[in-house]
Design a protein around this motif. Structure first.
Motif, short mmCIF file in Angstrom:
data_model
loop_
_atom_site.label_atom_id
_atom_site.label_comp_id
_atom_site.label_asym_id
_atom_site.label_seq_id
_atom_site.Cartn_x
_atom_site.Cartn_y
_atom_site.Cartn_z
N UNK A 169 0.86 -1.19 0.00
CA UNK A 169 0.00 0.00 0.00
C UNK A 169 0.90 1.23 0.00
N UNK A 170 0.77 2.05 -1.02
CA UNK A 170 1.49 3.32 -1.07
C UNK A 170 0.54 4.40 -0.58
N UNK A 171 0.81 4.88 0.62
CA UNK A 171 -0.01 5.90 1.27
C UNK A 171 0.41 7.26 0.72
N UNK A 172 -0.46 7.84 -0.10
CA UNK A 172 -0.15 9.08 -0.82
C UNK A 172 -0.50 10.30 0.02
N UNK A 201 0.82 19.36 -10.87
CA UNK A 201 -0.27 18.49 -11.30
C UNK A 201 -0.17 17.15 -10.58
N UNK A 202 -1.33 16.49 -10.43
CA UNK A 202 -1.38 15.26 -9.64
C UNK A 202 -2.06 14.11 -10.37
N UNK A 203 -2.08 14.19 -11.70
CA UNK A 203 -2.71 13.09 -12.43
C UNK A 203 -2.18 12.99 -13.85
N UNK A 204 -1.86 11.76 -14.25
CA UNK A 204 -1.56 11.41 -15.64
C UNK A 204 -2.39 10.16 -15.93
N UNK A 205 -3.14 10.11 -17.03
CA UNK A 205 -3.97 8.93 -17.31
C UNK A 205 -3.18 7.63 -17.32
N UNK A 206 -3.73 6.60 -16.69
CA UNK A 206 -3.07 5.29 -16.65
C UNK A 206 -2.69 4.81 -18.05
N UNK A 220 4.07 2.03 2.45
CA UNK A 220 5.08 3.03 2.14
C UNK A 220 4.40 4.38 2.09
N UNK A 221 4.93 5.36 2.81
CA UNK A 221 4.32 6.69 2.85
C UNK A 221 5.08 7.63 1.93
N UNK A 222 4.31 8.49 1.24
CA UNK A 222 4.91 9.57 0.46
C UNK A 222 4.04 10.81 0.61
N UNK A 223 4.63 11.97 0.38
CA UNK A 223 3.84 13.20 0.35
C UNK A 223 2.86 13.12 -0.80
N UNK A 224 1.72 13.76 -0.65
CA UNK A 224 0.67 13.66 -1.66
C UNK A 224 1.15 14.16 -3.02
N UNK A 225 1.18 13.24 -3.98
CA UNK A 225 1.63 13.59 -5.32
C UNK A 225 0.71 13.09 -6.41
N UNK A 226 -0.30 12.30 -6.04
CA UNK A 226 -1.20 11.74 -7.05
C UNK A 226 -0.96 10.26 -7.26
N UNK A 227 -1.96 9.62 -7.83
CA UNK A 227 -1.88 8.17 -8.04
C UNK A 227 -0.69 7.78 -8.88
N UNK A 228 -0.41 8.53 -9.95
CA UNK A 228 0.68 8.13 -10.85
C UNK A 228 2.03 8.15 -10.14
N UNK A 229 2.23 9.11 -9.24
CA UNK A 229 3.49 9.15 -8.47
C UNK A 229 3.52 7.98 -7.49
N UNK A 230 2.36 7.66 -6.89
CA UNK A 230 2.29 6.52 -5.98
C UNK A 230 2.60 5.21 -6.71
N UNK A 231 2.16 5.09 -7.94
CA UNK A 231 2.48 3.89 -8.73
C UNK A 231 3.99 3.82 -8.97
#
Length: 269
Positions: free
Chosen positions: A34-37, A175-180, A61-72
């Motif tokens: 689980x990547x906690x964004x 920005x916090x999103x790039x299409x999958x 794994x924790x990260x600062x909020x960056x969006x789903x794509x960064x969490x991936x």
């Protein structure tokens, strides 16, 4: 090993459902990462509690909020499995899902030319999303854009970790999103993706604050990320009408980007 990767932001209310579905799997040869964004709810305590009682490995794994794509991207870097199955935090799996996935992986796991597998998704009631595809071979080798046009519904991808690591999502300041699909297409450029469109391994629910129900808002807030996707689709789409639709979206992205620049300049002034 298979890594089930879940990017999550403030989804403590839905993560238990996903965890319970993992507990019911017929195959336990996987880890849940689980990547906690940057969540501000009870996600950390919840997932850490899951780890103490799960019969499979659970890591957060924790990260600062960056969006789903960064969490991936973070998840791909931290994953211990050779294959990655992305399962969103508001979705869950039917009981035989990972057994079906691992069975399909067995004959191709050592074939470097195969970079991914793909299966069907269903809604909460078990109804398959998109069109029936009984006329296609199983497995069917195709590109994500080709498959998306044929199915017209969300699909569940499992990718080789090395292939994902080779083409990470771009990180765009502000920005916090790039299409999958932008990344999935680039993964498909590296090798073969096999589609098992006769098998559903994923159940989803479209929440009011989710991406699907808020497409227009995401487009306005993330014009550069969407522009990357639609500009690439102009080249990928084989038909003129689809190329034109992608070009119109590109124009929208440029307009939103220009409007944002005007607002920023006005605030600075």
């Amino acid at each position: 090993m298979l890594t089930v990767l879940t990017p999550s932001y403030d989804r403590a209310r839905t993560l238990p459902r996903l965890f319970d579905s993992l507990l019911r799997q017929a195959s336990m040869d996987f880890e849940w990462l689980v990547v906690d964004d940057g969540s501000t709810d009870e996600t950390a305590a919840l997932v850490d509690g899951f780890a103490t009682r799960a019969p499979f490995a659970v890591r957060r794994v924790f990260q600062s909020n960056g969006g789903k794509h960064v969490a991936v991207n973070t998840g791909v870097d931290q994953a211990r499995g050779d294959w990655i199955f992305i399962v969103d935090s508001d979705d869950w799996l039917p009981d035989n899902a990972l057994q079906v996935v691992t069975a399909a992986l067995q004959p191709v796991k050592d074939d470097a030319g195969v970079v991914g597998l793909c299966f069907r998704k269903t809604d909460a009631l078990g109804r398959v999303l998109g069109r029936e595809c009984a006329d296609l071979p199983v497995p069917w080798a195709a590109a994500p854009t080709q498959a998306g046009r044929r199915v017209r519904g969300d699909l569940a991808y499992v990718f080789r970790r090395k292939a994902m690591a080779a083409v990470p999502f771009p990180v765009i300041p502000g920005e916090k999103f790039v299409p999958d699909q932008y990344a999935w297409n680039r993964i498909g450029d590296q090798g073969t993706i096999l589609f098992y469109l006769d098998r559903a391994v994923y159940r989803c629910e479209y929440l009011e604050d989710g991406y699907t129900r808020n497409f227009s808002i995401h487009l306005r807030r993330n014009p550069r990320g969407f522009f990357l996707f639609y500009a690439a689709q102009i080249r990928r789409e084989p038909h003129f009408v689809d190329k034109l639709k992608a070009a119109v979206r590109c124009a929208q992205c440029l307009a939103y980007r220009a409007a944002r620049r005007v607002r920023t300049d006005g605030m600075e002034g």
